[in-house]
Scaffold this motif. Structure first.
Motif, PDB file in Angstrom:
ATOM      1  N   VAL A  32      -3.072  -5.335   0.229  1.00 47.97           N
ATOM      2  CA  VAL A  32      -4.094  -4.512  -0.460  1.00 47.97           C
ATOM      3  C   VAL A  32      -3.506  -3.976  -1.763  1.00 47.97           C
ATOM      4  O   VAL A  32      -4.122  -4.065  -2.839  1.00 47.97           O
ATOM      5  N   ARG A  33      -2.295  -3.438  -1.691  1.00 47.17           N
ATOM      6  CA  ARG A  33      -1.685  -2.863  -2.910  1.00 47.17           C
ATOM      7  C   ARG A  33      -1.391  -3.964  -3.924  1.00 47.17           C
ATOM      8  O   ARG A  33      -1.608  -3.782  -5.130  1.00 47.17           O
ATOM      9  N   GLN A  34      -0.919  -5.117  -3.448  1.00 44.94           N
ATOM     10  CA  GLN A  34      -0.654  -6.225  -4.387  1.00 44.94           C
ATOM     11  C   GLN A  34      -1.928  -6.655  -5.111  1.00 44.94           C
ATOM     12  O   GLN A  34      -1.927  -6.921  -6.306  1.00 44.94           O
ATOM     13  N   ALA A  35      -3.023  -6.707  -4.357  1.00 43.22           N
ATOM     14  CA  ALA A  35      -4.299  -7.136  -4.949  1.00 43.22           C
ATOM     15  C   ALA A  35      -4.748  -6.130  -6.017  1.00 43.22           C
ATOM     16  O   ALA A  35      -5.173  -6.519  -7.109  1.00 43.22           O
ATOM     17  N   LEU A  36      -4.632  -4.842  -5.702  1.00 43.74           N
ATOM     18  CA  LEU A  36      -5.070  -3.820  -6.659  1.00 43.74           C
ATOM     19  C   LEU A  36      -4.219  -3.875  -7.921  1.00 43.74           C
ATOM     20  O   LEU A  36      -4.727  -3.755  -9.041  1.00 43.74           O
ATOM     21  N   VAL A  37      -2.912  -4.119  -7.746  1.00 43.21           N
ATOM     22  CA  VAL A  37      -2.020  -4.214  -8.912  1.00 43.21           C
ATOM     23  C   VAL A  37      -2.393  -5.435  -9.745  1.00 43.21           C
ATOM     24  O   VAL A  37      -2.511  -5.355 -10.971  1.00 43.21           O
ATOM     25  N   LYS A  38      -2.613  -6.562  -9.064  1.00 44.13           N
ATOM     26  CA  LYS A  38      -2.956  -7.791  -9.811  1.00 44.13           C
ATOM     27  C   LYS A  38      -4.256  -7.622 -10.582  1.00 44.13           C
ATOM     28  O   LYS A  38      -4.435  -8.210 -11.646  1.00 44.13           O
ATOM     29  N   LEU A  39      -5.173  -6.825 -10.050  1.00 50.29           N
ATOM     30  CA  LEU A  39      -6.448  -6.596 -10.751  1.00 50.29           C
ATOM     31  C   LEU A  39      -6.343  -5.432 -11.745  1.00 50.29           C
ATOM     32  O   LEU A  39      -7.332  -5.060 -12.380  1.00 50.29           O
ATOM     33  N   ASN A  40      -5.140  -4.859 -11.846  1.00 51.45           N
ATOM     34  CA  ASN A  40      -4.878  -3.727 -12.745  1.00 51.45           C
ATOM     35  C   ASN A  40      -5.827  -2.553 -12.464  1.00 51.45           C
ATOM     36  O   ASN A  40      -6.329  -1.904 -13.385  1.00 51.45           O
ATOM     37  N   ILE A  41      -6.055  -2.304 -11.184  1.00 52.08           N
ATOM     38  CA  ILE A  41      -6.886  -1.162 -10.778  1.00 52.08           C
ATOM     39  C   ILE A  41      -5.948  -0.024 -10.393  1.00 52.08           C
ATOM     40  O   ILE A  41      -5.089  -0.187  -9.516  1.00 52.08           O
ATOM     41  N   ARG A  42      -6.100   1.107 -11.058  1.00 50.21           N
ATOM     42  CA  ARG A  42      -5.196   2.245 -10.812  1.00 50.21           C
ATOM     43  C   ARG A  42      -5.751   3.133  -9.688  1.00 50.21           C
ATOM     44  O   ARG A  42      -6.952   3.083  -9.402  1.00 50.21           O
ATOM     45  N   PRO A  43      -4.852   3.923  -9.056  1.00 49.76           N
ATOM     46  CA  PRO A  43      -5.312   4.708  -7.898  1.00 49.76           C
ATOM     47  C   PRO A  43      -6.562   5.546  -8.165  1.00 49.76           C
ATOM     48  O   PRO A  43      -7.407   5.688  -7.275  1.00 49.76           O
ATOM     49  N   HIS A  44      -6.731   6.075  -9.374  1.00 54.17           N
ATOM     50  CA  HIS A  44      -7.915   6.921  -9.613  1.00 54.17           C
ATOM     51  C   HIS A  44      -9.179   6.075  -9.851  1.00 54.17           C
ATOM     52  O   HIS A  44     -10.268   6.628 -10.026  1.00 54.17           O
ATOM     53  N   GLU A  45      -9.017   4.751  -9.829  1.00 59.88           N
ATOM     54  CA  GLU A  45     -10.181   3.883 -10.056  1.00 59.88           C
ATOM     55  C   GLU A  45     -10.663   3.211  -8.766  1.00 59.88           C
ATOM     56  O   GLU A  45     -11.527   2.347  -8.796  1.00 59.88           O
ATOM     57  N   VAL A  46     -10.045   3.598  -7.640  1.00 62.65           N
ATOM     58  CA  VAL A  46     -10.427   2.978  -6.370  1.00 62.65           C
ATOM     59  C   VAL A  46     -10.732   4.052  -5.318  1.00 62.65           C
ATOM     60  O   VAL A  46     -10.071   5.087  -5.270  1.00 62.65           O
ATOM     61  N   ALA A  47     -11.765   3.800  -4.497  1.00 60.98           N
ATOM     62  CA  ALA A  47     -12.061   4.672  -3.360  1.00 60.98           C
ATOM     63  C   ALA A  47     -11.822   3.873  -2.088  1.00 60.98           C
ATOM     64  O   ALA A  47     -12.248   2.717  -1.971  1.00 60.98           O
ATOM     65  N   LEU A  48     -11.106   4.490  -1.132  1.00 59.57           N
ATOM     66  CA  LEU A  48     -10.725   3.800   0.101  1.00 59.57           C
ATOM     67  C   LEU A  48     -11.216   4.627   1.283  1.00 59.57           C
ATOM     68  O   LEU A  48     -10.854   5.804   1.418  1.00 59.57           O
ATOM     69  N   SER A  49     -12.035   4.023   2.121  1.00 61.11           N
ATOM     70  CA  SER A  49     -12.602   4.750   3.247  1.00 61.11           C
ATOM     71  C   SER A  49     -12.021   4.195   4.546  1.00 61.11           C
ATOM     72  O   SER A  49     -12.088   2.985   4.793  1.00 61.11           O
ATOM     73  N   PHE A  50     -11.447   5.070   5.359  1.00 62.05           N
ATOM     74  CA  PHE A  50     -10.734   4.639   6.569  1.00 62.05           C
ATOM     75  C   PHE A  50     -11.419   5.153   7.834  1.00 62.05           C
ATOM     76  O   PHE A  50     -12.096   6.178   7.830  1.00 62.05           O
ATOM     77  N   ASP A  51     -11.113   4.454   8.932  1.00 64.50           N
ATOM     78  CA  ASP A  51     -11.596   4.720  10.283  1.00 64.50           C
ATOM     79  C   ASP A  51     -10.570   5.618  11.000  1.00 64.50           C
ATOM     80  O   ASP A  51      -9.622   6.095  10.386  1.00 64.50           O
ATOM     81  N   ILE A  52     -10.752   5.799  12.304  1.00 62.24           N
ATOM     82  CA  ILE A  52      -9.687   6.349  13.155  1.00 62.24           C
ATOM     83  C   ILE A  52      -9.115   5.169  13.938  1.00 62.24           C
ATOM     84  O   ILE A  52      -9.844   4.413  14.558  1.00 62.24           O
ATOM     85  N   GLY A  53      -7.812   5.007  13.891  1.00 63.71           N
ATOM     86  CA  GLY A  53      -7.156   3.872  14.560  1.00 63.71           C
ATOM     87  C   GLY A  53      -5.796   3.703  13.912  1.00 63.71           C
ATOM     88  O   GLY A  53      -5.538   4.284  12.852  1.00 63.71           O
ATOM     89  N   CYS A  54      -4.925   2.888  14.531  1.00 68.55           N
ATOM     90  CA  CYS A  54      -3.614   2.647  13.906  1.00 68.55           C
ATOM     91  C   CYS A  54      -3.815   2.162  12.476  1.00 68.55           C
ATOM     92  O   CYS A  54      -3.176   2.651  11.536  1.00 68.55           O
ATOM     93  N   ASN A  55      -4.723   1.169  12.306  1.00 65.18           N
ATOM     94  CA  ASN A  55      -4.941   0.587  10.976  1.00 65.18           C
ATOM     95  C   ASN A  55      -5.226   1.665   9.951  1.00 65.18           C
ATOM     96  O   ASN A  55      -4.719   1.644   8.838  1.00 65.18           O
ATOM     97  N   SER A  56      -6.066   2.637  10.360  1.00 62.40           N
ATOM     98  CA  SER A  56      -6.564   3.607   9.389  1.00 62.40           C
ATOM     99  C   SER A  56      -5.644   4.803   9.217  1.00 62.40           C
ATOM    100  O   SER A  56      -5.921   5.683   8.407  1.00 62.40           O
ATOM    101  N   ASN A  57      -4.511   4.815   9.935  1.00 61.75           N
ATOM    102  CA  ASN A  57      -3.475   5.777   9.554  1.00 61.75           C
ATOM    103  C   ASN A  57      -3.002   5.443   8.147  1.00 61.75           C
ATOM    104  O   ASN A  57      -2.373   6.265   7.484  1.00 61.75           O
ATOM    105  N   GLY A  58      -3.348   4.234   7.700  1.00 61.40           N
ATOM    106  CA  GLY A  58      -3.077   3.822   6.319  1.00 61.40           C
ATOM    107  C   GLY A  58      -3.643   4.794   5.297  1.00 61.40           C
ATOM    108  O   GLY A  58      -3.193   4.828   4.149  1.00 61.40           O
TER     109      GLY A  58
END
Ligand SMILES: Cc1ncc(C[n+]2csc(CCOP(=O)(O)OP(=O)(O)O)c2C)c(N)n1
Ligand code: SF4
Length: 289
Positions: A32-58
């Motif tokens: 995910v981070r590699q893709a965002l970097v390759k697209l030159n999307i900075r942290p303030h330009e992306v919204a990330l919505s997570f669940d409850i679960g091991c995955n979403s401890n991300g």
């Protein structure tokens, strides 16, 4: 800041991942981070919505506008964010197979048919990880877990086939053991104008002793290395259901009007940019206090 070369370190937070050593979540997080970097999307330009679960401890391990939703509910906030600000460069929702295809299944189907412009990435480890190993909606029939000690009696959901039959306009499958391939798929999904569903096969090394990295490696092959073309929904559905094999890559893609494209009021400006004019919100704000 904006002229500085973006790297995956720009997405780092002060919290180190707590996943079990060898967990497939690590490579998805990296992709995910590699893709965002390759697209030159900075942290303030992306919204990330997570669940409850091991995955979403991300939610704690990556920078961006973060929403940590209730179990199975990562999709509705992502849709709302996209409607409020369609100019954000990327909106991604993350769910596990338990949250995404169990308690939150209807959100998935409705998002497919609405064609909201988000990427929906599901971490499919075929088990409930966070709650220490119960059967999930994608667990194989006969699978023995804490909740099905005599074997799972139900047929598993096939997430990609379900996305295809729910009219999703972009449907892909990735594998946590193929990080560069997964990174490329995430890039393609983010570039797609509309709803993109990416189901990622993700070993849970602690609780799922059936679907291991080796088990997946024996079945996975890349669609891009065949003559498959992702343009026919019916053929895509057959591919997604291929017996005994797990093709990864892009099953299907088509361009249709997104949800926002059908709302003329949003053609000029995003909802968040709209002026309220003479509307007095003082009383309403008081009620929220
Ligand atoms: C409404 C609700 N029901 C149940 C739970 C308990 N719960 C937390 S995570 C989870 C399942 C986790 O499995 P999955 O979604 O596949 O994610 P993973 O941990 O495997 O990444 C459950 C049942 C909860 N937090 N909220
Ligand atoms: S329990 Fe499974 S899914 Fe959760 S962190 Fe450990 S290996 Fe990963």
């Amino acid at each position: 800041m904006n002229n500085k070369q973006l790297t995956i370190r720009d997405y780092e937070t002060a919290i180190a991942p707590t996943w079990c050593p060898g967990c497939g979540n690590f490579s998805i997080w990296l992709a995910v981070r590699q893709a965002l970097v390759k697209l030159n999307i900075r942290p303030h330009e992306v919204a990330l919505s997570f669940d409850i679960g091991c995955n979403s401890n991300g939610a704690n391990f990556i920078k961006g506008y973060i929403c940590h939703a209730l179990h199975g509910r990562a999709v509705p906030p992502a849709e709302a964010i996209r409607w409020a600000n369609h100019k954000l460069k990327a909106v991604i929702a993350f769910n596990g197979d338990g949250g995404g295809f169990g308690i939150g299944l209807h959100h998935f189907i409705h998002a497919c048919r609405r064609n909201v412009d988000i990427l929906y990435l599901t971490h499919d480890n075929q088990i409930y990880g966070l709650t220490t190993g119960q059967t999930s909606p994608t667990s194989a029939k006969g699978f023995v877990t804490k909740s099905t000690p005599f074997g799972n009696l139900e047929e598993p959901i096939n997430p990609s086939a379900l996305a295809l039959s729910s009219d999703a306009t972009w449907v892909g499958r990735g594998f946590a053991g193929e990080v560069q391939h997964l990174t490329d798929l995430i890039i393609k999904g983010l570039k797609h104008p509309g709803f993109a569903h990416l189901n990622v096969l993700q070993p849970c090394v602690t609780f799922n002793k059936l679907n291991t990295f080796d088990w997946f490696k024996q079945r996975v092959y890349k669609l891009e290395e065949t003559d498959y073309k992702p343009t026919d929904r019916k053929k895509a559905w057959e591919k997604a259901n291929e017996p005994n094999k797990l093709p990864i890559g892009l099953f299907f893609e088509e361009t249709k009007k997104t949800y926002k494209d059908q709302i003329p009021q949003l053609a000029q400006e995003a909802l968040v940019e709209k002026k309220l004019g003479n509307v007095d919100l003082t009383q309403a704000m008081k009620e929220f206090k």
